[in-house]
Design an enzyme around this catalytic site. Structure first.
Site, mmCIF file in Angstrom:
data_model
loop_
_atom_site.group_PDB
_atom_site.id
_atom_site.type_symbol
_atom_site.label_atom_id
_atom_site.label_comp_id
_atom_site.label_asym_id
_atom_site.label_seq_id
_atom_site.Cartn_x
_atom_site.Cartn_y
_atom_site.Cartn_z
ATOM 1 N N ARG A 12 0.921 -1.656 0.007
ATOM 2 C CA ARG A 12 -0.041 0.435 0.073
ATOM 3 C C ARG A 12 0.719 1.620 -0.189
ATOM 4 N NH1 ARG A 12 -2.575 0.306 6.226
ATOM 5 N NH2 ARG A 12 -0.043 -0.578 6.227
ATOM 6 N N CYS A 32 3.069 8.221 -5.507
ATOM 7 C CA CYS A 32 3.827 9.904 -5.697
ATOM 8 C C CYS A 32 2.720 10.727 -5.321
ATOM 9 C CB CYS A 32 5.181 9.544 -6.978
ATOM 10 S SG CYS A 32 5.492 11.326 -6.935
ATOM 11 N N ASN A 65 -4.735 7.420 5.182
ATOM 12 C CA ASN A 65 -4.105 7.297 6.419
ATOM 13 C C ASN A 65 -2.802 7.083 6.198
ATOM 14 O OD1 ASN A 65 -5.384 4.319 7.898
ATOM 15 N ND2 ASN A 65 -3.713 3.884 7.459
ATOM 16 N N GLU A 66 -2.832 7.710 8.241
ATOM 17 C CA GLU A 66 -1.296 7.318 8.166
ATOM 18 C C GLU A 66 -0.213 7.511 6.555
ATOM 19 O OE1 GLU A 66 -0.004 3.313 9.658
ATOM 20 O OE2 GLU A 66 -0.930 4.517 11.934
ATOM 21 N N CYS A 123 9.522 10.130 -2.589
ATOM 22 C CA CYS A 123 9.607 9.371 -3.754
ATOM 23 C C CYS A 123 10.934 10.991 -4.564
ATOM 24 C CB CYS A 123 8.348 9.937 -3.962
ATOM 25 S SG CYS A 123 8.100 9.396 -5.795
ATOM 26 N N CYS A 129 11.085 10.707 -7.550
ATOM 27 C CA CYS A 129 11.187 10.615 -9.395
ATOM 28 C C CYS A 129 11.236 11.994 -10.091
ATOM 29 C CB CYS A 129 9.526 10.297 -9.600
ATOM 30 S SG CYS A 129 8.586 11.424 -9.098
ATOM 31 N N CYS A 147 8.583 14.500 -8.418
ATOM 32 C CA CYS A 147 8.844 15.618 -7.020
ATOM 33 C C CYS A 147 10.126 16.246 -7.669
ATOM 34 C CB CYS A 147 9.474 14.351 -6.142
ATOM 35 S SG CYS A 147 8.063 13.221 -5.846
ATOM 36 N N GLU A 204 -6.914 4.072 15.744
ATOM 37 C CA GLU A 204 -6.608 2.927 15.962
ATOM 38 C C GLU A 204 -5.539 2.606 17.643
ATOM 39 O OE1 GLU A 204 -3.905 1.598 12.708
ATOM 40 O OE2 GLU A 204 -5.448 2.634 11.365
#
Ligand code: GAL
Ligand code: ZN
Length: 673
Positions: free
Chosen positions: A105, A109, A143-144, A153, A155, A158, A304
Site C-alpha cells: 500500500r 507519488c 491513512n497514516e 519519492c 521521481c 518530485c 486505531e
C-alpha cells in the site's frame, strides 16, 4: 455531544450475511462508531468513473440500525491496480532511483499530477454521495500519511516540485548558492533545474540541501492532504475532517498537517511491533499521547488502538488481562475523548491476517471482547463529564521538526537523536507525575511556567528574541548542548562564540567542545549547594566546555581535560531564569535537574508513585479524575492526597493499584464546587 467508542471495521472482508451479527455484537459491547473504507478504492471505483457506493451505503444503514455511526476514510493510501496500469508513473522512486512496485500500500507519488486527478475524481464523488447521510459523522483523509513513504519519492515529478519549492524560497539561484555554500566541492548551480533530489551519491550531500528536502517532503504531504480536505470542506462543510497521526513519528510536521484538520487522531499499538518485546515503554506512549493532544491543543480521537496481538511474519505478545482496559484509560487520561479499536475481527487473508482484532479469526467473542465491553460501560459516564475539557500542563517541551531533521542529518555522535533526547527530558518529569505539554516555536511560551527546549541547533534572531523575552518576563527556560550552532539554512554561524546571542541570557560562553566517542565522562551534580550535594553521574554523547560569565554552576564534569568545569548552569535574567545543560546527563542527574526545576518554577506534581506507575489528571465538569495507571504486572502503591476517593467506592487498600490496573480517583471539580 455523544461519547463514541468504536472499531475499525472492514465489512468488505466478510460475507454479507455476517454483517448483522457483527453489528449486533458491537451494539451489545456498547460501541456506536465505526471507521470504514480507508483502503477500499477498488471496491468504490473498480474502473475509471464507475462508482459503487452501494455496499458501503448498505453497511452504514445496517450499522445505523444498531445505533452505530460511521466515519469514512478516503482510500487514497491504496490506489488500485487499474490506476497503476493506466498511469505507472504514480509508483514512487526511491533514493537508488529504483521504482517501487505495486502490491503493498502507499505505492504512490504524492506530487504526481495524474494521481491527484484520480483522487480529485474519487473524493469528490464520495463527498457528494455522503454529504447528506446523517449517519456519516466525519472523514479521515488517507491513512497514516508519511508511513511507508520514508524519504518519499525521488521521481522526476518530485524533483521538479522540489526545484519549484526552492525557487519560491530563495528567489534566485545566486541566493541559493550563497545560502547553501555551494562553492564547496563545485556545487554551484546555474539554474534551479540542475538541483537534484538527494539520491545516493558516492559521498555525502550538502546538509543545506538535505534539510530543505526534508522540509519540502513535509510540505508536500501537507499539500497532498489539503487537496482532499478542501474537496470535502467545499462539499460537506458540516462534516469534520481528521487524520490518523502516529505519535512522535517524524516524517511530516504534525503541527502543519493538523492545522488543516478539525481534530487530530492517533494510532497506538502499545506492544509495538512483534520484534520489540515487550513494547513501548510507558513514558514513551504517554509522550506520544501528550504530543498528539498538543498539536492542536485539543482533545483527540484514538483512531486505531491495539486490541489484540500485533503480527506479520512473527507475532507479538497477547495483551495481558487488564491491558486493553489500561491502554484505553491511558489514552483517555491524556486527552483522548473517543476510542476506536483496531480492528473488529482478525482478517483471514492478506498481509495483516495475524494483526489481531477484538474478535479472533472465528468471530466468536472471547476475553478481549468482554474486557473491552466492561471498559466501555465503565468509561462512558466518565467521558460524559470530561469530554472536551483539554488537559493543560504548567510546563512544556518545545518540539521542532526542523531541529530534529537537522540533527538527523548530522547527529555528531552516532547515538544522538533529537526525539530520544526530547523523550529523556519528558521522562524525568513523567517519573515525578508532573504533566507536560508540547509546544511549537510559533506558540505563546508565556502560558507556561517552564519551557524545556532541547537541542536548539538551528537558530535565528526571531527565536532568540522570543526565548529571551520569555525569560525576561519571568519564564524558566532550559536550553541544552548544541544550541545556536547554525542558521536556518543549516550553515554554521561564526560571528560569535557559542551559543551566540543567547550566551548573554545564559551567562556563559562555549569556546570548545568534545564529542566523547567511546568515553565515559564523569559528572557531579552539586545543585544549588544547599541540599543533596555530590550526586554522581555520567555525561554522555556531547560535552560543551563552558566558561562561566554570570551563571552559577549546578553540575561539573569530573574527568577529562575539562574536569571541574561546569556542565549544567543557571542564570537569572530579567524576572526569570535560564538553565543550560551542556551535555546529555544520565537519568539520575536529569532527575536532580527536574527536581530543581519543579521547585524553582513552582510546578505541581500529582503525587508519588513507583516506576512505571503514572498519575494523570483529567478535569471534568462535575468532578476531577485522577488516573493511577500501573503499567507493570504486579500491585503497586501510590501516594496521593487523601482527599481523592476511589470512583468505584473501594476503600480497602484504596491506594494499591493491581498489576496492569488503573484506579480512578475523584474529587469535586473546581467548577463544581
Ligand atoms: C496501522 C495502519 C492500519 C493497520 C495497522 C496494523 O499502521 O493504519 O491500517 O495496518 O497499522 O498493521
Ligand atoms: Zn514522486
Amino acid at each position: 455531544m455523544s461519547v463514541f467508542f468504536g472499531v475499525d471495521y472492514y465489512p468488505e472482508h466478510w460475507a454479507r450475511d455476517r454483517w448483522e451479527t457483527d453489528a449486533k455484537l458491537m451494539q451489545e459491547m456498547g460501541l456506536n462508531i465505526v471507521r470504514m473504507g480507508e483502503f477500499s478504492w477498488a471496491k468504490f471505483e473498480p474502473g475509471e468513473g464507475e462508482f459503487h457506493f452501494e455496499w458501503l451505503d448498505e453497511a452504514i444503514a445496517l450499522l445505523a440500525g444498531h445505533g452505530i455511526k460511521t466515519l469514512i476514510g478516503t482510500p487514497t493510501a491504496a490506489p488500485p491496480a487499474w490506476i497503476i496500469e493506466k498511469d505507472p508513473d504514480i509508483l514512487p522512486v526511491d533514493s537508488q532511483g529504483q521504482q517501487k512496485g505495486f502490491g503493498g500500500r502507499h505505492h504512490d507519488c504524492q506530487s504526481n499530477v495524474k494521481y491527484r486527478e484520480h483522487i480529485r475524481r474519487l473524493v469528490t464523488a464520495m463527498a457528494e454521495h455522503y454529504k447528506d447521510n446523517e449517519n456519516v459523522v466525519g472523514w479521515q483523509i488517507d491513512n497514516e500519511l508519511g508511513n511507508s513513504h520514508e524519504d518519499l519519492c525521488m521521481c522526476d515529478s518530485c524533483r521538479h516540485a522540489f526545484q519549484q519549492w526552492l525557487k519560491k524560497k530563495y528567489g534566485s539561484i545566486e541566493n541559493l548558492n550563497k545560502e547553501w555554500g555551494t562553492v564547496f566541492w563545485s556545487q554551484d548551480y546555474d539554474k534551479f533545474s540542475q538541483i537534484p533530489a538527494p539520491k545516493v551519491t558516492p559521498t555525502m550531500h550538502n546538509p543545506s540541501l538535505l534539510l530543505d528536502w526534508k522540509r519540502f517532503c513535509s510540505d508536500l504531504v501537507v499539500d497532498f492532504q489539503k487537496l482532499q480536505v478542501d474537496i470535502i470542506k467545499s462539499i460537506c462543510p458540516h462534516q469534520p475532517v481528521t487524520h490518523n497521526l502516529m505519535g512522535l513519528y517524524d516524517k511530516t510536521d504534525y503541527f502543519d498537517l493538523a492545522s488543516d484538520l478539525d481534530f487530530a487522531s492517533n494510532d497506538q499499538y502499545p506492544t509495538g511491533y512483534y520484534f520489540t518485546p515487550p513494547g513501548q515503554p510507558s513514558y514513551e506512549i504517554s509522550a506520544c499521547l501528550d504530543f498528539i493532544r498538543s498539536v492542536k491543543k485539543k482533545n483527540f480521537w484514538m483512531m486505531e488502538l491495539e486490541s489484540g496481538p500485533t503480527g506479520g511474519a512473527f507475532i507479538g505478545r497477547m495483551p495481558r488481562p487488564g491491558q486493553l482496559r489500561l491502554w484505553t484509560l491511558h489514552c483517555i487520561a491524556h486527552g483522548s475523548d473517543t476510542i476506536v479499536y483496531f480492528r473488529w475481527r482478525t482478517c483471514l487473508f492478506g498481509t495483516e491476517q495475524f494483526w489481531h482484532g477484538i474478535l479472533p479469526h472465528n468471530g466468536v467473542p472471547g476475553r478481549r471482547y468482554q474486557e473491552l465491553k466492561d471498559t466501555v460501560a465503565e468509561m462512558v459516564p466518565v467521558l460524559k463529564d470530561i469530554q472536551g475539557i483539554v488537559p493543560k500542563a504548567e510546563a512544556a517541551i518545545l518540539f521542532s521538526y526542523d531541529q530534529n531533521n537537522a540533527i538527523k542529518i548530522q547527529p555528531h555522535h552516532p547515538e544522538l537523536d533529537y526525539i530520544e533526547q526530547v523523550k529523556k527530558y519528558y521522562d524525568s518529569f513523567y517519573e515525578r507525575n508532573i504533566p507536560l505539554d508540547f509546544i511549537s516555536e510559533t506558540e505563546d511560551f508565556q502560558d507556561y511556567k517552564l519551557v524545556i527546549a532541547p537541542l536548539q541547533f538551528l537558530m535565528d534572531a526571531a527565536l532568540e528574541d522570543k526565548l529571551m523575552e520569555y525569560v525576561k518576563k519571568g519564564g524558566r527556560l532550559v536550553l541544552t548542548m548544541r544550541t545556536g550552532v547554525k542558521n536556518r539554512n543549516n550553515v554554521c554561524m561564526g560571528d560569535m562564540p557559542l551559543p551566540g546571542r543567547l550566551g548573554g541570557m545564559l551567562g556563559i560562553k562555549i569556546e570548545d567542545y568534545d564529542c566523547p566517542l567511546g568515553l565515559t565522562v564523569k559528572l557531579e551534580w552539586t545543585g544549588t549547594g544547599i541540599k543533596d550535594p555530590g550526586q554522581e553521574g555520567v555525561a554522555d554523547k556531547w560535552c560543551d566546555i563552558v566558561t562561566l560569565g554570570d551563571a552559577k554552576p549546578l553540575a561539573f564534569y569530573r574527568s577529562e581535560y575539562y574536569k571541574d568545569t561546569p556542565a549544567v548552569t543557571v542564570n537569572s535574567y530579567g524576572a526569570g531564569k535560564a538553565y543550560y545543560v551542556a551535555t546529555e546527563p544520565d537519568k539520575h542527574i536529569l532527575g536532580q535537574l527536574a527536581e530543581l526545576l519543579r521547585e524553582e518554577a513552582g510546578l505541581e506534581s500529582l503525587g508519588e508513585s513507583p516506576k512505571d506507575v503514572e498519575l494523570t489528571l483529567r478535569k471534568g465538569r462535575a468532578r476531577d479524575y485522577l488516573f493511577a495507571i500501573n503499567h507493570t504486572d504486579c500491585g503497586q502503591e501510590v501516594r496521593i492526597d487523601r482527599m481523592w476517593k476511589r470512583l468505584d467506592g473501594c476503600r480497602e487498600n484504596a491506594f494499591v493499584v493491581g498489576g496492569y490496573g488503573v484506579n480512578i480517583y475523584t474529587r469535586q471539580s473546581d467548577a463544581g464546587q
